[in-house]
Design a protein around this motif. Structure first.
Motif, PDB file in Angstrom:
ATOM      1  N   VAL A 165      71.665  46.122  44.168  1.00  0.00           N
ATOM      2  CA  VAL A 165      71.681  46.637  42.795  1.00  0.00           C
ATOM      3  C   VAL A 165      72.229  48.060  42.761  1.00  0.00           C
ATOM      4  O   VAL A 165      73.037  48.418  41.884  1.00  0.00           O
ATOM      5  N   GLU A 166      71.781  48.880  43.709  1.00  0.00           N
ATOM      6  CA  GLU A 166      72.253  50.271  43.742  1.00  0.00           C
ATOM      7  C   GLU A 166      73.777  50.324  43.921  1.00  0.00           C
ATOM      8  O   GLU A 166      74.480  51.082  43.222  1.00  0.00           O
ATOM      9  N   TYR A 168      75.884  48.014  43.143  1.00  0.00           N
ATOM     10  CA  TYR A 168      76.496  47.458  41.932  1.00  0.00           C
ATOM     11  C   TYR A 168      76.527  48.506  40.816  1.00  0.00           C
ATOM     12  O   TYR A 168      77.544  48.660  40.112  1.00  0.00           O
ATOM     13  N   ILE A 169      75.436  49.234  40.640  1.00  0.00           N
ATOM     14  CA  ILE A 169      75.370  50.258  39.586  1.00  0.00           C
ATOM     15  C   ILE A 169      76.374  51.368  39.858  1.00  0.00           C
ATOM     16  O   ILE A 169      77.079  51.830  38.940  1.00  0.00           O
ATOM     17  N   PHE A 173      79.137  52.097  37.048  1.00  0.00           N
ATOM     18  CA  PHE A 173      78.935  53.231  36.138  1.00  0.00           C
ATOM     19  C   PHE A 173      79.450  54.576  36.659  1.00  0.00           C
ATOM     20  O   PHE A 173      79.522  55.532  35.891  1.00  0.00           O
ATOM     21  N   SER A 174      79.754  54.668  37.928  1.00  0.00           N
ATOM     22  CA  SER A 174      80.257  55.957  38.425  1.00  0.00           C
ATOM     23  C   SER A 174      81.586  56.333  37.771  1.00  0.00           C
ATOM     24  O   SER A 174      81.957  57.509  37.723  1.00  0.00           O
ATOM     25  N   VAL A 182      73.874  57.965  36.783  1.00  0.00           N
ATOM     26  CA  VAL A 182      73.867  56.773  37.642  1.00  0.00           C
ATOM     27  C   VAL A 182      72.505  56.627  38.325  1.00  0.00           C
ATOM     28  O   VAL A 182      71.947  55.529  38.409  1.00  0.00           O
ATOM     29  N   ILE A 185      69.994  55.339  35.788  1.00  0.00           N
ATOM     30  CA  ILE A 185      70.118  53.881  35.554  1.00  0.00           C
ATOM     31  C   ILE A 185      69.426  53.112  36.669  1.00  0.00           C
ATOM     32  O   ILE A 185      68.691  52.152  36.415  1.00  0.00           O
ATOM     33  N   TYR A 186      69.643  53.528  37.885  1.00  0.00           N
ATOM     34  CA  TYR A 186      69.000  52.851  39.023  1.00  0.00           C
ATOM     35  C   TYR A 186      67.476  52.976  38.946  1.00  0.00           C
ATOM     36  O   TYR A 186      66.745  52.012  39.219  1.00  0.00           O
ATOM     37  N   ILE A 189      66.058  50.557  36.334  1.00  0.00           N
ATOM     38  CA  ILE A 189      66.131  49.168  36.794  1.00  0.00           C
ATOM     39  C   ILE A 189      65.013  48.895  37.806  1.00  0.00           C
ATOM     40  O   ILE A 189      64.388  47.828  37.802  1.00  0.00           O
ATOM     41  N   PHE A 228      75.875  43.442  31.798  1.00  0.00           N
ATOM     42  CA  PHE A 228      75.137  44.175  32.830  1.00  0.00           C
ATOM     43  C   PHE A 228      73.647  43.788  32.813  1.00  0.00           C
ATOM     44  O   PHE A 228      73.042  43.535  33.861  1.00  0.00           O
ATOM     45  N   ILE A 232      71.479  41.822  35.870  1.00  0.00           N
ATOM     46  CA  ILE A 232      70.252  42.364  36.471  1.00  0.00           C
ATOM     47  C   ILE A 232      69.117  41.362  36.342  1.00  0.00           C
ATOM     48  O   ILE A 232      68.382  41.102  37.307  1.00  0.00           O
TER      49      ILE A 232
END
Length: 291
Positions: A165-166, A168-169, A173-174, A182, A185-186, A189, A228, A232
């Motif tokens: 997940v990290e 992917y985020i 989003f970067s 960022v 967001i992590y 989640i 997104f 998730i």
């Protein structure tokens, strides 16, 4: 008669006896002075008679039982004989006779009954399983080591999911968010995975235009955020579709600029809409790279 107690003689009816005696005295005085009519005196006599019958009925059985117990105890005491001291004296006088047995007879008898130590078995069942062996054999298959290994494997799988997940985020989003956003967001989640349902205390995220001039997608749209959220939800295998509502609440809380005009029901109903469109597409497996 001392053994016959007062409570046995009157059968717990002392008051009844007092009433009978009182009525007898009153009847006697009535008859003596002749003041009352004969009919009245007869009535009193009948009442006294009836009360006397009741008194006798109540008291004769316990009285008889007490008398019987008293007589029986006397008979037992009478039949009891003193200790026969003659027998005791005879027994004690016989003891020296036992000690006069010749020593050679005792020795001979001892030799006949003696059994060599090596022929006497100590245990009749030498193959009996020890108690500790039974306990070892009955130990459950899930030992402490197995439980620990299971726990470690579970934690490893969980960490692996979060690593995916990290990554992917960061990948998504970067390009549109600051490094701090960022991380936010992590964090939200991860809170969702741990059962959090209220995301009002988590910081919102600002989505800017793409940092890359040649990017096909200059800005992320609400459809991208829907996709997104579904990715998730699917990644953590939340088969309960009610969790999609929580994902919708999460999206609306951290992306208020993009989703301020979208209701929770709208977000839920469009999580997987047009799955091939937008910058963020529907992915059944986040660990696999985009085609």
């Amino acid at each position: 008669m001392n053994m016959v107690q007062k409570r046995d003689l009157i059968g717990k009816s002392e008051k009844l006896a007092i009433i009978i005696i009182t009525l007898l005295e009153i009847t006697h005085l009535m008859a003596k002075f002749g003041v009352y009519e004969v009919k009245t005196i007869y009535t009193m006599i009948i009442i006294v008679f009836v009360l006397t019958v009741v008194f006798v009925y109540l008291n004769v059985p316990p009285l008889l039982i007490s008398l019987l117990c008293f007589i029986r105890s006397k008979v037992i005491l009478t039949n009891t004989t003193p200790t026969d001291t003659t027998h005791i004296e005879t027994t004690t006088t016989d003891i020296p006779h036992i000690e006069t047995t010749p020593m050679d007879i005792i020795t001979e008898t001892t030799q006949i009954e003696t059994i060599p130590m090596d022929t006497t078995p100590i245990y009749t069942h030498t193959n009996t399983t020890p108690m500790n062996a039974i306990l070892i054999n009955t130990t459950p298959t899930d030992t402490i080591d197995n439980i620990n290994n299971t726990y470690i494997n579970s934690k490893n799988k969980e960490k692996n999911k979060f690593d995916i997940v990290e990554k992917y985020i960061i990948e998504i989003f970067s390009e549109y968010c600051s490094e701090e956003d960022v991380k936010n967001i992590y964090a939200v989640i991860k809170a969702y995975f741990n059962g959090v349902t209220d995301f009002s205390n988590y910081p919102s995220v600002s989505i800017l235009e793409s940092k890359y001039k040649d990017s096909e997608y200059k800005i992320l749209k609400p459809l991208d955020l829907y996709h997104f959220g579904w990715n998730i939800w699917n990644h953590f295998k939340d088969e309960d579709r009610r969790k999609q509502v929580i994902i919708a609440v999460l999206l609306k809380a951290i992306f208020p600029e993009k989703l301020s005009n979208n209701s929770i029901n709208t977000i839920v109903s469009h999580l997987k809409s047009h799955k091939e469109k937008g910058k963020i597409k529907i992915k059944e497996d986040l660990s696999k790279p985009d085609k």
